[in-house]
Design a protein around this motif. Structure first.
Motif, PDB file in Angstrom:
ATOM      1  N   UNK B 420       0.835  -1.196   0.000  1.00 46.96           N
ATOM      2  CA  UNK B 420       0.000   0.000   0.000  1.00 46.96           C
ATOM      3  C   UNK B 420       0.871   1.247   0.000  1.00 46.96           C
ATOM      4  N   UNK B 421       1.934   1.186   0.814  1.00 51.11           N
ATOM      5  CA  UNK B 421       2.826   2.343   0.901  1.00 51.11           C
ATOM      6  C   UNK B 421       3.491   2.582  -0.457  1.00 51.11           C
ATOM      7  N   UNK B 422       3.873   1.491  -1.114  1.00 46.45           N
ATOM      8  CA  UNK B 422       4.464   1.612  -2.444  1.00 46.45           C
ATOM      9  C   UNK B 422       3.513   2.291  -3.403  1.00 46.45           C
ATOM     10  N   UNK B 423       2.262   1.818  -3.357  1.00 42.68           N
ATOM     11  CA  UNK B 423       1.268   2.385  -4.263  1.00 42.68           C
ATOM     12  C   UNK B 423       1.103   3.873  -4.013  1.00 42.68           C
ATOM     13  N   UNK B 424       1.099   4.228  -2.753  1.00 42.70           N
ATOM     14  CA  UNK B 424       0.916   5.635  -2.418  1.00 42.70           C
ATOM     15  C   UNK B 424       2.205   6.430  -2.572  1.00 42.70           C
ATOM     16  N   UNK B 425       3.304   5.724  -2.766  1.00 43.70           N
ATOM     17  CA  UNK B 425       4.581   6.408  -2.907  1.00 43.70           C
ATOM     18  C   UNK B 425       5.107   6.963  -1.602  1.00 43.70           C
ATOM     19  N   UNK B 426       4.768   6.290  -0.526  1.00 45.81           N
ATOM     20  CA  UNK B 426       5.281   6.733   0.771  1.00 45.81           C
ATOM     21  C   UNK B 426       6.502   5.879   1.096  1.00 45.81           C
ATOM     22  N   UNK B 427       7.608   6.539   1.371  1.00 40.48           N
ATOM     23  CA  UNK B 427       8.851   5.795   1.571  1.00 40.48           C
ATOM     24  C   UNK B 427       9.138   5.607   3.052  1.00 40.48           C
ATOM     25  N   UNK B 428       9.839   4.525   3.320  1.00 42.81           N
ATOM     26  CA  UNK B 428      10.108   4.270   4.730  1.00 42.81           C
ATOM     27  C   UNK B 428      11.378   4.991   5.171  1.00 42.81           C
ATOM     28  N   UNK B 429      11.439   5.165   6.422  1.00 40.25           N
ATOM     29  CA  UNK B 429      12.544   5.876   7.054  1.00 40.25           C
ATOM     30  C   UNK B 429      13.725   4.926   7.079  1.00 40.25           C
ATOM     31  N   UNK B 430      14.856   5.296   6.503  1.00 44.61           N
ATOM     32  CA  UNK B 430      15.983   4.361   6.445  1.00 44.61           C
ATOM     33  C   UNK B 430      16.691   4.251   7.784  1.00 44.61           C
ATOM     34  N   UNK B 431      16.949   5.365   8.367  1.00 48.99           N
ATOM     35  CA  UNK B 431      17.516   5.314   9.717  1.00 48.99           C
ATOM     36  C   UNK B 431      16.792   6.376  10.530  1.00 48.99           C
ATOM     37  N   UNK B 432      16.828   6.224  11.813  1.00 45.78           N
ATOM     38  CA  UNK B 432      16.048   7.165  12.636  1.00 45.78           C
ATOM     39  C   UNK B 432      16.378   8.617  12.322  1.00 45.78           C
ATOM     40  N   UNK B 433      15.381   9.370  12.106  1.00 48.80           N
ATOM     41  CA  UNK B 433      15.576  10.803  11.894  1.00 48.80           C
ATOM     42  C   UNK B 433      15.960  11.176  10.483  1.00 48.80           C
ATOM     43  N   UNK B 434      16.351  10.193   9.699  1.00 45.98           N
ATOM     44  CA  UNK B 434      16.776  10.525   8.343  1.00 45.98           C
ATOM     45  C   UNK B 434      15.675  10.150   7.372  1.00 45.98           C
ATOM     46  N   UNK B 435      15.217  11.073   6.653  1.00 46.98           N
ATOM     47  CA  UNK B 435      14.089  10.825   5.779  1.00 46.98           C
ATOM     48  C   UNK B 435      14.552  10.910   4.330  1.00 46.98           C
ATOM     49  N   UNK B 436      14.088   9.956   3.538  1.00 45.19           N
ATOM     50  CA  UNK B 436      14.407  10.075   2.115  1.00 45.19           C
ATOM     51  C   UNK B 436      13.495  11.132   1.536  1.00 45.19           C
ATOM     52  N   UNK B 437      14.103  12.159   0.994  1.00 50.37           N
ATOM     53  CA  UNK B 437      13.254  13.257   0.558  1.00 50.37           C
ATOM     54  C   UNK B 437      12.679  12.994  -0.798  1.00 50.37           C
ATOM     55  N   UNK B 438      11.493  13.482  -0.951  1.00 48.21           N
ATOM     56  CA  UNK B 438      10.744  13.178  -2.156  1.00 48.21           C
ATOM     57  C   UNK B 438      11.406  13.725  -3.408  1.00 48.21           C
ATOM     58  N   UNK B 439      11.963  14.912  -3.273  1.00 46.78           N
ATOM     59  CA  UNK B 439      12.486  15.527  -4.491  1.00 46.78           C
ATOM     60  C   UNK B 439      13.714  14.771  -5.030  1.00 46.78           C
ATOM     61  N   UNK B 440      14.393  14.049  -4.129  1.00 46.98           N
ATOM     62  CA  UNK B 440      15.563  13.308  -4.594  1.00 46.98           C
ATOM     63  C   UNK B 440      15.165  12.037  -5.353  1.00 46.98           C
ATOM     64  N   UNK B 441      14.097  11.431  -4.902  1.00 46.43           N
ATOM     65  CA  UNK B 441      13.745  10.163  -5.535  1.00 46.43           C
ATOM     66  C   UNK B 441      12.750  10.408  -6.666  1.00 46.43           C
ATOM     67  N   UNK B 442      12.640   9.396  -7.486  1.00 53.34           N
ATOM     68  CA  UNK B 442      11.720   9.550  -8.616  1.00 53.34           C
ATOM     69  C   UNK B 442      10.268   9.354  -8.183  1.00 53.34           C
ATOM     70  N   UNK B 443      10.114   8.545  -7.113  1.00 54.04           N
ATOM     71  CA  UNK B 443       8.744   8.355  -6.652  1.00 54.04           C
ATOM     72  C   UNK B 443       8.344   9.515  -5.743  1.00 54.04           C
TER      73      UNK B 443
END
Lengths: 170, 1125
Positions: B420-443
Motif C-alpha cells: 500500500x505504501x508503495x502504491x501511495x509512494x510513501x517511503x520508509x525511514x531508512x535510519x532514525x531521523x533521516x528521511x528520504x526526501x521526495x524531491x531526490x527520488x523519482x517516486x
C-alpha cells in the motif's frame, strides 16, 4: 358505473420529492405571501387533513387506489396561477385517451379548489392537449358554470366527488 | 372439623364446570391456604377427595380431582412435604399420564413435583426416570391441545435440567421422544422451549457414540425446517414471543452440538445466498454461533465455501456513498446495515478463532486486485461505483481481520502495508531521523483517496490492539508486535503524507482535508509506551492540526475537522491518562491557543479562537484551569487597552470573551471539575481590573459589553458556592465603596432632592453599579451581604434615577432577607422588616405599612414629583413587589392595591393620571406574574413559595373585575383589562379551568377591548391562548356552551385582526374546535362563521389560509349536504 376497469394496468410513477418552502420563516408581520403554484398544488394534494393530520389525503383517481400524483395525472407544473389577476388554471392528463373518468377527476379538482380558494378566483380546468379523445367537449363541460352547478345537484355525482376527495389511508 | 366441612364445599365448587373461573380460583385458594397453614394435611385432602379421584365420571375425575391436586401442589412449592407423600403422588401422576382424559392434570402435577427444589421434599431420580419413561411411551404430544403441549415441553425441559443422570440412563428414549414431540410444532412459545430442550439434550450426550450423535441427522431435520424463522401471523398476538428471541433460540439449538455440523453449515450457506434479508441476517448470526461451538477442526472443512459466501454478503450489503463530513470523523463513514454488521462480526470471529482462515483472505484475488483499482483514480468521486465498492469492502475486510488479533494484524500488515505504501509512494525511514526526501527520488507521494482510506482503516483497526500499560509489562515485546515496527518505519512519512493532503486541499473539495485529518487523528490515537508513533511525531501531528486552526481566517470544513480531531485526541489522552502526551498537548495545543486568545492581533476572528479554545480545553481539568487563566489575562489586557487607548476593538473582544464564558463554559460546569473555582477567580479578577482602571478616558456607549458583563457576573455568582459568593460580594463591596456611589446613599428621599437627579453617573460608576446589582441578584439567601441598609438606600435612589437593574437587585434582596426580629442569622445586619421600613419610608405616621400612604406610593400615584419619577417608581415597586410576592409576604397586597389605584383614571385627590403612568402600572402586573429570565428565579436562588401565582390571582382578580365594571374612562378600562390579561395568562391553566364560568365573560370583553389598539397585540394573543385552552377542556365545556354566541362573535372578529398573524390563526383554530360543542348549539352560527372563514381564505399569510381551508371544510360538513361548496 362501468364494469371492469378502463385502464387496467396504469403506469405508477414514484412521488417526486416535494419542493420545500424556503421562506417559511418569514418574520415580517405585514408582508404579503401571495397564493402560488405550490400552494395550489398543496391544496390539491397535501391535505391539511382536519380530522387526522397524520394521513395524507389526496384526490384519488376514481378507478385506482393510487393518487393522481402517483399516476402523473397532475404535476406541480400543470398548475398556473396569477394571484393579482385572481386566476388559476389546472391542466390534467388522463391516463388513457378515452378515459371516461376524466370528467369526474376534473369535477373533483374544481370542487376542491372552489372550497379552498377565495371567491374572487376564476378557476379554469383543462385536459392536456392531445391527451383525451373528446378534449374539446370535456373542456367545455368542465368550465360551464351551469353544467357544473347542475352536476353538483346530482347526489350520486356529489357522492363520487366526495369519495375522490376522501382520505386515502397510506 | 369445620375445616373439613368447608373443604367439601370448596371441592364441590372446583369440580363443578358450570361455575365461573374466578369461583374456581377462589375455592382453590381457600384449600391451598388451609394446607399451607397446616390445618389440613395432604393425606387428609387425598382421603377426602377419594370419591372424586376414583369416580367413573371422566370430567369430574380429570378436572375436579387430578387437576385440583396438581394445582394445589403448584401452590405449595415451598412447603416441606414428606418424601413418602411425594413418592406416592408422583407415582399416581405418572400412572395417570397414560389416561388421555386426565392428561392435563397429570402433566401439571408431574411438573409441579419435578420443579420442587431443595429441602421441601423432592422427587427421587428413580421416580423421575419413571415419569420420563411413561411420558415417552404414552403421550403423543402433537395430538394435544396448545396448553398441554406447552406443559409437555416444560416437563421435558425440567427433567433434563434437574435429573441429568437419570435421563442419561434413558439414552435413546429421550432423543426419540423429543424428536417426536417437536415434529410439526408451530406455536412460538412451545418452540422456544423445544429449542431449549434440544440444546439440553446436546449438552447431556456429548459423546460421539451417544444417542444424539447417532440421531443427529433426524434431530437436525426437525429443527432445521424452521430456519429462517418467519411469522405468518404478525399482528394480534402480543403476548407471544418476539421473532428475535425465537430466532436466537433456534440459532442456539442449531449450534448446540458439533454433530449437526455436516448438515447445518451447508444449509446456512444456502440460506445466506438467498435474497431475503432476514434469511441473510439469521444465517450470519447462526454461522457465528456455529463457529464458536463446532470448533476449528470441523469449521475448517467449510472454509472454502464460507469465504466466498461471506465476501458476497459484504459486497451486497455495502453502499458506495462515503461521507466526508464532520460527523464521520470518528466512525467508518458509511452506513452499516444489519447484514453488514453481522457479516463483519462473523468475519472477525472466524479470523480470531483460526488464523488459517486469514490465508483465504490474504490470497483472495479480489483483495489483491484492489491496489490496481486504487492507483487508477486519484479522487474518490472520479471512481466508478464498482471501484468504490471494491475499495470500501476490501478496506473493511482487511481492517476487520486486522482488528481480530495481534497475529492477524501482523500478517495483514506484513502482506499489505508495504504494498500500500508503495502504491501511495510513501517511503520508509531508512535510519532514525533521516528521511528520504521526495524531491531526490523519482517516486513522489501520490495521494490516492482510495489508498488513503484503506490506510486509515488499517491504522484505526490496529490501534485497538495496543495493550494498555499494565498488560504491556506482562507480555514480552517480541515479534508479536511486528505490525508495530512496520508502522513505526513509515510513521514519519505517513504523517508527512497526511499533512500534505490537508494542506493541498482547497475549499471546494473536502475529501482531501477529511482524509488528511482523519489520517492524522488515526496516527495520534496510538496508546501507551509501545506506540509505533514516537513522541516527536505525535507532537508534529499536534503542531500541524494547531497550525491549521491558527492559520485559517474563516470557518472552513478543514478548520472544523481539525478542531474536532484535536478535541478527540484531547479526550483520548484524558481517558487513558497518558501523562506524557498530556504534557505535549498542553505545550503545543493549549498554550498556543490560549496565547492566541491573549494576543489581540491575529488573522483568526476572535469568536473562532474562543470557540476553538473552549472546545479543546474542556477535555481535561488542567487545560480548563489554563484556559480560564488565559481568559482572565485576555480580559484584563483588552479592558485596560480600551480604558487607556480607547480601542473599541478590544472592548468588543471583551464582550465576546464574556459571552463565550457564559454560553460555552457555564453550561458544562458539572462536567468539568474545578471549573467553578477558576470561574470565581475570573469574576474576582474582573472586579480587580475595574477597580484598577480608575479613569475611563473614553466615554463609551457599549451597552453590549455591560450586558455581557452583567450576565456573566450574575451567572458565575449564581453557580458559585456560598463561600465563593461571599468573597465575590466582599470584593465587589470594596470596589463600590471606593467609588463615588456611596455619595448617593446620603441623598434624602425627598421629592426636591430626587427631582434634581439626572442620569448623571459616570460610565465607570454605571458599570460598577450594574455589575454589583448582578452580584446581588445571583447571591443565595445564605450569602452574607455587608451593610444591607445603605445598599438598600443606594438601590432605592438608583432605581428612582432609572436604573432598572437596581430595582431588580432590590427585589432580589427583599426576597432573600431573613425575617424576624433580632435576626437569627448573624451574617446579616438587617432584617426584612427593617429593609421594608427603609424602602417605604413613611411620610408621617410610624405604622409599618407599604400602601398608598407611603412616600413611594405617593410618587406612584402622582401626588408629587415628575412623570419620569412616577413611572420609574412604578416599575421599581413592581420588582420589589415581585420579591415579596414570591416569598409569600403579605405586604405585596398593599403594593398591588397601589398599582391598581394607578390604573384608575383619577387618584384620590382628583388629579387625572397620566396615560404613560397607567401603562407602566398595567405592565407592572406582567412583571409580578411572569417568570423572569434575569432575576428572581431558581437559577439565582430565589425564595419561591409554592402556589404564589394562584394566591395573587385570587386576591387581584375580583378587585380588577369590580374596577372594570366601575371604570370611568375608556383608557382606564383598557388598562385594567391589560392588567387582568397579564394576571390571567400567567397563572397555571388549571386555575383558569376551575374558574371558567366566572372568567369567561371578562376574558371575552378583554379580547374585544384589547383588539382596538395594535399596541396590545402580544397581550391579546396570550389572552386568546387562555381562551383556546378553556374551549377544549371538559371542565370548561358547559360554560363555553352557554356562551357560544359571544365566543363565536368575538372569534369571528379576531379572524380579521390585522396586527398579528398568530392571532388570526389561533382564532380560526378555535372556531374549528368549537365544532365539538353540541350540534344544536352551534348550527345557528354556521353562516356567520363560514362568511368569516371564507374571507380568511384570502388572507395575506399562507398559514392563516391553510387553517381557514381546514376550518371551512369542517364547518361546511355540518351544514346540509346539498351545498357542496
Amino acid at each position: 358505473m362501468v364494469s371492469g376497469l378502463i385502464n387496467e394496468n396504469p403506469t405508477v410513477y414514484e412521488r417526486k420529492e416535494r419542493r420545500v418552502r424556503t421562506d417559511s420563516t418569514n418574520s415580517d408581520e405585514f408582508s404579503v405571501e401571495p397564493i402560488d403554484q405550490l400552494e395550489i398544488f398543496d391544496i390539491l394534494f397535501f391535505d391539511f387533513a382536519f380530522i387526522n393530520i397524520h394521513h395524507i389525503r389526496d384526490i384519488r383517481d376514481p378507478e385506482h387506489p393510487y393518487s393522481l400524483e402517483q399516476l402523473k395525472v397532475l404535476t406541480e407544473d400543470s398548475v398556473e396561477v396569477d394571484d393579482l389577476k385572481s386566476y388559476v388554471r389546472v391542466t390534467f392528463t388522463p391516463t388513457v385517451e378515452h378515459c371516461s373518468m376524466a370528467t369526474i377527476i376534473g369535477l373533483s379538482i374544481r370542487v376542491k379548489l372552489m372550497r379552498s380558494l377565495p371567491p374572487r378566483y376564476k378557476i379554469d380546468i383543462r385536459v392536456a392537449p392531445g391527451s383525451h379523445a373528446t378534449e374539446a367537449a370535456l373542456n367545455k363541460q368542465l368550465n360551464d358554470k351551469e353544467r357544473v352547478a347542475a352536476a353538483l345537484e346530482n347526489p350520486n355525482l356529489v357522492e363520487m366527488v366526495d369519495e375522490c376527495l376522501s382520505p386515502s389511508f397510506e | 372439623m369445620a375445616a373439613l366441612n368447608n373443604l367439601t364445599e370448596h371441592l364441590e365448587a372446583f369440580v363443578d364446570v358450570t361455575r365461573s373461573p374466578t369461583h374456581h380460583a377462589e375455592s382453590l385458594k381457600a384449600i391451598a391456604t388451609s394446607l399451607e397453614k397446616g390445618v389440613l394435611s395432604i393425606n387428609q385432602l387425598v382421603v377426602e377427595m377419594d370419591m372424586y379421584l376414583t369416580t367413573t365420571d371422566d370430567v369430574v375425575r380429570a378436572r375436579g380431582s387430578i387437576l385440583l391436586l396438581a394445582e394445589m401442589l403448584d401452590y405449595l412449592k415451598s412447603k416441606p412435604l414428606d418424601n413418602a407423600v411425594v413418592h406416592s403422588l408422583i407415582g399416581f401422576f405418572t400412572a395417570k399420564l397414560a389416561e388421555w382424559r386426565s392428561v392435563r392434570g397429570a402433566l401439571s402435577g408431574c411438573l409441579a413435583l419435578i420443579k420442587r427444589k431443595g429441602v421441601a421434599g423432592v422427587v427421587t431420580a428413580v421416580d423421575a426416570e419413571a415419569v420420563a419413561k411413561s411420558m415417552a411411551q404414552s403421550i403423543q404430544v402433537q395430538s394435544l391441545a396448545l396448553y398441554d403441549r406447552k406443559l409437555c415441553f416444560e416437563l421435558l425441559e425440567c427433567l433434563l435440567e434437574q435429573y441429568p443422570e437419570a435421563m442419561i440412563n434413558l439414552g435413546d428414549l429421550m432423543v426419540y421422544a423429543t424428536c417426536e414431540a417437536i415434529d410439526g410444532e408451530k406455536d412460538p412459545p412451545c418452540l422456544m422451549i423445544a429449542f431449549h430442550v434440544v440444546e439440553l439434550l446436546a449438552r447431556l450426550f456429548p459423546s460421539p457414540s451417544g444417542p444424539v450423535a447417532s440421531e443427529a441427522s433426524d434431530l437436525f431435520e426437525f429443527i432445521s425446517c424452521y430456519f429462517p424463522l418467519h411469522y405468518t401471523h404478525t399482528k394480534g398476538d402480543e403476548a407471544s414471543i418476539p421473532r428475535e428471541d425465537l430466532s436466537r433460540g433456534l440459532s442456539l439449538a442449531i449450534s448446540s452440538t458439533p454433530f449437526f455440523e455436516p448438515y447445518a453449515i451447508p444449509l446456512l450457506l444456502e440460506k445466506l445466498s438467498a435474497s431475503l434479508p432476514v434469511a441473510k441476517v439469521d444465517s450470519l448470526k447462526c454461522l457465528k454461533d456455529c463457529a464458536v461451538n463446532y470448533g476449528v477442526s470441523r469449521m475448517k472443512k467449510h472454509y472454502k465455501d464460507l469465504w466466498p459466501a461471506l465476501k458476497d454478503a459484504l459486497y451486497a450489503s455495502t453502499k458506495t456513498d462515503l461521507s466526508f463530513g464532520l460527523e464521520s470523523l470518528t466512525s467508518p463513514g458509511f452506513e452499516m446495515g444489519e447484514i453488514h454488521r453481522e457479516a463483519v462480526n462473523l468475519l472477525q470471529r472466524l479470523v480470531k478463532q483460526d488464523i488459517s482462515f486469514l490465508g483465504l483472505v490474504v490470497e483472495d484475488i479480489r483483495v489483491n486486485m484492489v491496489f490496481d483499482t486504487i492507483s487508477r483514480y486519484l479522487r474518490y468521486e472520479e471512481m466508478l461505483d464498482t471501484s468504490k465498492l471494491e475499495v470500501l469492502v476490501v478496506s473493511q475486510i482487511l481492517s476487520v481481520s486486522a482488528r481480530s488479533s495481534v497475529e492477524s494484524c501482523n500478517i495483514i500488515f506484513e502482506t499489505f502495508f508495504s504494498r500500500l505504501m508503495n502504491t501511495l509512494g510513501i517511503v520508509e525511514k531508512t535510519s532514525p531521523g533521516d528521511l528520504v526526501h521526495n524531491e531526490n527520488s523519482t517516486v513522489s507521494t501520490r495521494l490516492y483517496h482510495g489508498g488513503l482510506h484503506l490506510c486509515i482503516e488499517l491504522l484505526t483497526a490496529s490501534k485497538d490492539l495496543i495493550p494498555s500499560s499494565e498488560e504491556c509489562t506482562s507480555t514480552p515485546e517480541s515479534a508479536q508486535q511486528s505490525w508495530c515496527s512496520i508502522v513505526n518505519r513509515f510513521s514519519a512519512s505517513l504523517i508527512e503524507a497526511f499533512t500534505s493532503a490537508v494542506q493541498s486541499s482547497n475549499d471546494d473539495c473536502s475529501a482531501d482535508a477529511y482524509l488528511g485529518v482523519k489520517g492524522l487523528l488515526a496516527m495520534g490515537m496510538f496508546r501507551g509506551g509501545s506506540s509505533p508513533v514516537s513522541r516527536s511525531e505525535f507532537e508534529k501531528i499536534l503542531t500541524t492540526l494547531t497550525s491549521i486552526i491558527a492559520a485559517n481566517s474563516a470557518k472552513t470544513v478543514k478548520w472544523e475537522l481539525a478542531l474536532k480531531a484535536l478535541v478527540c485526541m484531547g479526550s483520548f489522552i484524558d481517558r487513558y491518562s497518558e501523562s506524557e502526551k498530556a504534557m505535549s498537548y498542553m505545550a503545543i495545543v493549549v498554550e498556543n491557543l490560549v496565547s492566541l486568545v491573549r494576543s489581540s492581533h491575529c488573522s483568526l476572528p476572535h469568536p473562532m479562537i474562543l470557540e476553538a479554545t473552549s472546545e479543546v480545553c474542556s477535555t481535561m481539568p488542567t487545560y480548563v484551569e489554563k484556559m480560564v487563566e488565559g481568559f482572565e489575562e485576555a480580559f484584563c489586557s483588552s479592558f485596560s487597552d480600551f480604558c487607556v487607548n480607547g480601542n473599541f476593538k478590544s472592548i468588543e473582544n471583551c464582550s465576546q470573551l464574556l459571552e463565550c464564558v457564559t454560553n460555552k463554559l457555564l453550561p458544562r460546569l458539572t462536567e468539568i471539575d474545578g471549573l467553578e473555582k477558576s470561574l470565581v477567580n475570573f469574576a474576582i479578577s474582573m472586579w480587580n481590573q475595574i477597580e484598577s482602571s480608575i479613569v475611563f478616558s473614553y466615554d463609551f456607549n457599549g451597552r453590549e459589553f455591560v450586558e455581557a458583563a452583567m450576565k456573566t457576573m450574575g451567572e458565575i455568582v449564581g453557580v458559585a458556592s456560598v463561600d465563593s459568593q461571599n468573597s465575590i460580594i466582599q470584593k465587589a463591596y470594596n470596589v463600590i465603596s471606593s467609588s463615588t456611589l456611596p455619595a448617593m446613599e446620603s441623598i434624602p428621599l425627598t421629592v426636591a432632592a430626587l427631582e434634581g437627579l439626572q442620569r448623571n453617573l459616570s460610565t465607570r460608576d454605571e458599570l460598577i453599579l450594574s455589575l454589583f446589582a448582578s452580584v446581588i441578584i445571583g447571591a443565595s439567601p445564605k450569602a452574607s451581604i455587608p451593610d444591607v441598609k445603605s445598599l438598600v438606600d443606594l438601590f432605592l435612589v438608583s432605581f428612582l434615577k432609572g436604573y432598572i437593574r437596581a430595582a431588580q437587585a432590590l427585589g432580589s434582596m427583599i426576597n432573600k432577607l431573613v425575617t424576624g426580629s433580632g435576626g437569627t442569622n448573624i451574617s446579616t445586619d438587617c432584617s426584612l422588616e427593617e429593609a421594608c421600613d427603609i424602602i417605604f419610608h413613611e411620610s408621617d405616621s410610624s405604622k409599618t405599612i407599604c400602601g398608598s400612604e407611603t412616600f413611594l406610593g405617593k410618587i406612584c400615584l402622582g401626588f408629587c414629583g415628575s412623570l419620569d419619577l412616577q413611572t420609574r417608581a412604578i416599575t421599581g415597586l413592581a420588582w420589589i413587589g415581585k420579591g415579596l410576592l414570591m416569598r409569600g409576604d403579605k405586604r405585596v397586597n398593599e403594593i398591588a392595591l397601589v398599582l391598581m389605584e394607578c390604573l384608575k383614571s383619577t387618584n384620590s385627590s382628583g388629579n387625572a393620571l397620566h396615560p404613560s403612568a397607567m401603562k407602566h402600572a398595567a405592565d407592572a402586573f406582567l412583571t409580578l406574574m411572569s417568570d423572569s429570565e434575569v432575576c428572581l428565579n431558581r437559577k439565582f436562588h430565589a425564595v419561591i413559595r409554592p402556589l404564589y401565582k394562584q394566591r395573587f390571582f385570587s386576591i387581584t382578580v375580583p378587585i380588577l373585575e369590580s374596577l372594570i365594571v366601575n371604570s370611568q374612562t375608556p383608557l382606564s378600562r383598557t388598562m385594567l383589562h391589560v392588567a387582568l390579561a397579564h394576571v390571567v395568562s400567567n397563572v397555571p391553566v388549571t386555575v383558569i379551568l376551575d374558574n371558567t364560568k366566572k372568567l369567561l365573560s371578562v376574558i371575552l370583553e378583554g379580547l374585544s377591548v384589547l383588539s382596538v389598539d395594535s399596541v396590545h397585540k402580544e397581550t391579546l394573543f396570550s389572552l386568546l391562548l387562555v381562551l383556546s385552552g378553556t374551549l377544549t377542556d371538559i371542565k370548561g365545556q358547559q360554560s363555553v356552551s352557554d356562551n357560544a354566541h359571544r365566543i363565536i362573535e368575538c372569534l369571528v372578529k379576531l379572524t380579521s385582526y390585522p396586527h398579528l398573524m398568530v392571532v388570526r390563526e389561533t382564532a380560526i383554530q378555535c372556531l374549528a374546535t368549537l365544532l365539538e360543542l353540541p350540534h344544536g348549539r352551534i348550527y345557528p352560527f354556521r353562516r356567520e362563521v363560514l362568511q368569516a372563514v371564507t374571507k380568511a381564505l384570502d388572507d395575506p399569510k399562507r398559514r392563516v389560509r391553510e387553517e381557514a381551508i381546514k376550518c371551512r371544510q369542517a364547518w361546511t360538513s355540518i351544514s346540509s349536504r346539498s351545498t357542496p361548496f
